[in-house]
Design an enzyme around this catalytic site. Sequence first.
Site, PDB file in Angstrom:
ATOM      1  CG  HIS A 307      -2.088   0.910   1.070  1.00  0.00           C
ATOM      2  ND1 HIS A 307      -2.008   2.250   1.335  1.00  0.00           N
ATOM      3  CD2 HIS A 307      -3.340   0.667   0.619  1.00  0.00           C
ATOM      4  CE1 HIS A 307      -3.184   2.801   1.065  1.00  0.00           C
ATOM      5  NE2 HIS A 307      -4.013   1.864   0.623  1.00  0.00           N
ATOM      6  CG  ASP A 364      -8.542  -4.289  -3.005  1.00  0.00           C
ATOM      7  OD1 ASP A 364      -9.717  -4.091  -2.680  1.00  0.00           O
ATOM      8  OD2 ASP A 364      -7.851  -3.450  -3.594  1.00  0.00           O
TER       9      ASP A 364
HETATM   10  N1  CMC Z   1       4.230  -7.663  -4.909  1.00  0.00           N
HETATM   11  C1  CMC Z   1       5.584  -7.661  -5.047  1.00  0.00           C
HETATM   12  N2  CMC Z   1       6.356  -6.569  -4.875  1.00  0.00           N
HETATM   13  C2  CMC Z   1       5.733  -5.432  -4.554  1.00  0.00           C
HETATM   14  C3  CMC Z   1       4.339  -5.367  -4.387  1.00  0.00           C
HETATM   15  C4  CMC Z   1       3.580  -6.536  -4.585  1.00  0.00           C
HETATM   16  N3  CMC Z   1       2.263  -6.500  -4.444  1.00  0.00           N
HETATM   17  N4  CMC Z   1       3.994  -4.093  -4.076  1.00  0.00           N
HETATM   18  C5  CMC Z   1       5.121  -3.385  -4.035  1.00  0.00           C
HETATM   19  N5  CMC Z   1       6.198  -4.198  -4.330  1.00  0.00           N
HETATM   20  C6  CMC Z   1       7.609  -3.812  -4.321  1.00  0.00           C
HETATM   21  C7  CMC Z   1       7.971  -3.005  -5.570  1.00  0.00           C
HETATM   22  O1  CMC Z   1       8.416  -3.830  -6.621  1.00  0.00           O
HETATM   23  C8  CMC Z   1       9.046  -2.100  -5.018  1.00  0.00           C
HETATM   24  O2  CMC Z   1      10.217  -2.861  -4.912  1.00  0.00           O
HETATM   25  P1  CMC Z   1      11.673  -2.164  -5.148  1.00  0.00           P
HETATM   26  O3  CMC Z   1      11.815  -1.144  -4.057  1.00  0.00           O
HETATM   27  O4  CMC Z   1      12.655  -3.284  -5.049  1.00  0.00           O
HETATM   28  O5  CMC Z   1      11.613  -1.538  -6.514  1.00  0.00           O
HETATM   29  C9  CMC Z   1       8.589  -1.785  -3.607  1.00  0.00           C
HETATM   30  O6  CMC Z   1       7.799  -2.931  -3.216  1.00  0.00           O
HETATM   31  C10 CMC Z   1       7.753  -0.509  -3.481  1.00  0.00           C
HETATM   32  O7  CMC Z   1       6.650  -0.629  -4.390  1.00  0.00           O
HETATM   33  P2  CMC Z   1       6.026   0.584  -5.206  1.00  0.00           P
HETATM   34  O8  CMC Z   1       5.305   0.046  -6.375  1.00  0.00           O
HETATM   35  O9  CMC Z   1       7.102   1.601  -5.477  1.00  0.00           O
HETATM   36  O10 CMC Z   1       5.045   1.190  -4.109  1.00  0.00           O
HETATM   37  P3  CMC Z   1       3.856   2.170  -4.398  1.00  0.00           P
HETATM   38  O11 CMC Z   1       3.571   2.850  -3.119  1.00  0.00           O
HETATM   39  O12 CMC Z   1       4.131   3.013  -5.589  1.00  0.00           O
HETATM   40  O13 CMC Z   1       2.644   1.197  -4.807  1.00  0.00           O
HETATM   41  C11 CMC Z   1       0.842  -0.330  -4.669  1.00  0.00           C
HETATM   42  C12 CMC Z   1       1.658   0.755  -3.932  1.00  0.00           C
HETATM   43  C13 CMC Z   1      -0.414  -0.629  -3.851  1.00  0.00           C
HETATM   44  C14 CMC Z   1       0.407   0.202  -6.048  1.00  0.00           C
HETATM   45  C15 CMC Z   1       1.713  -1.598  -4.822  1.00  0.00           C
HETATM   46  O14 CMC Z   1       2.078  -2.093  -3.557  1.00  0.00           O
HETATM   47  C16 CMC Z   1       1.018  -2.685  -5.649  1.00  0.00           C
HETATM   48  O15 CMC Z   1       1.134  -2.676  -6.882  1.00  0.00           O
HETATM   49  N6  CMC Z   1       0.296  -3.644  -4.975  1.00  0.00           N
HETATM   50  C17 CMC Z   1      -0.485  -4.644  -5.689  1.00  0.00           C
HETATM   51  C18 CMC Z   1      -1.790  -4.033  -6.167  1.00  0.00           C
HETATM   52  C19 CMC Z   1      -2.782  -3.838  -5.051  1.00  0.00           C
HETATM   53  O16 CMC Z   1      -2.997  -4.708  -4.226  1.00  0.00           O
HETATM   54  N7  CMC Z   1      -3.415  -2.660  -5.063  1.00  0.00           N
HETATM   55  C20 CMC Z   1      -4.503  -2.325  -4.086  1.00  0.00           C
HETATM   56  C21 CMC Z   1      -4.086  -1.243  -3.152  1.00  0.00           C
HETATM   57  S1  CMC Z   1      -5.165  -1.131  -1.720  1.00  0.00           S
HETATM   58  C22 CMC Z   1      -6.709  -0.708  -2.351  1.00  0.00           C
HETATM   59  C23 CMC Z   1      -6.762   0.704  -2.750  1.00  0.00           C
HETATM   60  O17 CMC Z   1      -6.865   1.565  -1.857  1.00  0.00           O
HETATM   61  O18 CMC Z   1      -6.748   0.971  -3.945  1.00  0.00           O
END
Ligand code: CMC
Length: 428
Positions: A307, A364
């Site tokens: 998140h 989710d």
């Molecule tokens: N599985 C594997 N690795 C992950 C995941 C995941 N679900 N989420 C983040 N990472 C890793 C990412 O690759 C990165 O690694 P590194 O630092 O080595 O490059 C690190 O963790 C930080 O991730 P980010 O994508 O830069 O973080 P963000 O804050 O931009 O994204 C997120 C947050 C929710 C989009 C992301 O965690 C994600 O894609 N999760 C899966 C989709 C999901 O479940 N979304 C629903 C969010 S909750 C409901 C809502 O409010 O919408």
Amino acid sequence: MSEIAKIELEGKIFEFPVVTGTENEKAIDISKLRDITGYVTLDTGYKNTGATKSSITFLDGEKGVLHYRGYAIEELAEKASFLEVAYLLMHGELPTKIELENFESSIKKHTLVHEDMKRFFEAYPAQAHPMGVLSSMICSLSTFYPESLDPHRSKEKKELTMHRLLAKMPTLAAWAYKNSIRHPFMYPKNKYDYCSNFLHMMYAMPTEDYKVDPVVSAALNKLLILHADHEQNCSASTVRMVGSSQANLYSTVSAGICALWGPLHGGANQEVIEMLAQIHEDGGDVDKWVTKAKDKNDPFRLMGFGHRVYKNFDPRANIIRKTCDEVLAKMKINDPMLEIAKRLEQVALEDEYFKSRNLYPNVDFYSGIIYKAMGIPTEMFTVMFALGRLPGWIAQWKEMTENKEPIGRPRQIYTGETYRTFTDIEKR
Ligand code: CMC
């Protein structure tokens, strides 16, 4: 003494006020930065940008805290009805008994949609994703209610538009589903509460009697409350951005629905259940999929994990996990997906990759399993999220318009070509 932030640029020191929120959140007010210094800030994805001051929702991602108007999500999910929470978000206070009765009866009065709208549904293919249908239908409401086009016309009209939207969204959402299976639409029944009415429109058929299961209705009530608002997330920010141009509420919320649809936002709940099904069909080897999620050369991500704001745990996920156990037990359902989800959570939570990145199950991760138990088809999961999030979008829009916020218009740092003369086509 009020705090001051100092920024040194090109040998000069500039001072900016520090703003402190009621929960002691701190921000540097840089609204005059460009005027004074000629600089803008760069923050792609708005990871450090406070886009507004808001009194609706407070969340502390480090401590896993979520409050709507000061009330803890745990208490609201346990004790309130969804419409009570909607009223709270929109009006700032919990309703009195009379206020709630008036609010509920106003919502009931507007549950029908214009008969002509039924024909729009017929034009969609059966396989149309219901989020596409829903966002179009919500935008179409603006064509039936031209008085909504000027959101500042009158306070009463504005309130009426908000009630109409809250009342008609379940009808349009359920009809999107009925249309996808080419079944006749069921009209709303106003003897039911908000959640039971939605279930009736989803599952009743003209050929048979249908009785709403109170276990399902109560679970739905809780799920909608858990989704009702989440401060400046992607779809709420979209709503505030679109609304800031003074577009009407229907088209503004329609844009919010589109933002929610993406798999990184609300669309994740559909992706989670598809992922769990895939792992199940593949033999249930959870370690293999965790390894895939960690592999930077593999596009697979553990959906329902991570998140932007919660870096400890998502309090909504804790409530949903518990609710999931209760609902499945009460409905006597033994779903292998739940077992896979729990094993996946356990393996990931003990894994250094997930621990070091603060990746925890989000709202989710378990919601889809409950929706599945309720008989909600997978493609409708994100529609369920939209139903829940609606009062939050309305509250964010209401606050933004009442505060007379300016049109949203970020700056950029240009990285393209500098000026060059036009080249004739033969010379390119
Ligand atoms: N599985 C594997 N690795 C992950 C995941 C995941 N679900 N989420 C983040 N990472 C890793 C990412 O690759 C990165 O690694 P590194 O630092 O080595 O490059 C690190 O963790 C930080 O991730 P980010 O994508 O830069 O973080 P963000 O804050 O931009 O994204 C997120 C947050 C929710 C989009 C992301 O965690 C994600 O894609 N999760 C899966 C989709 C999901 O479940 N979304 C629903 C969010 S909750 C409901 C809502 O409010 O919408």
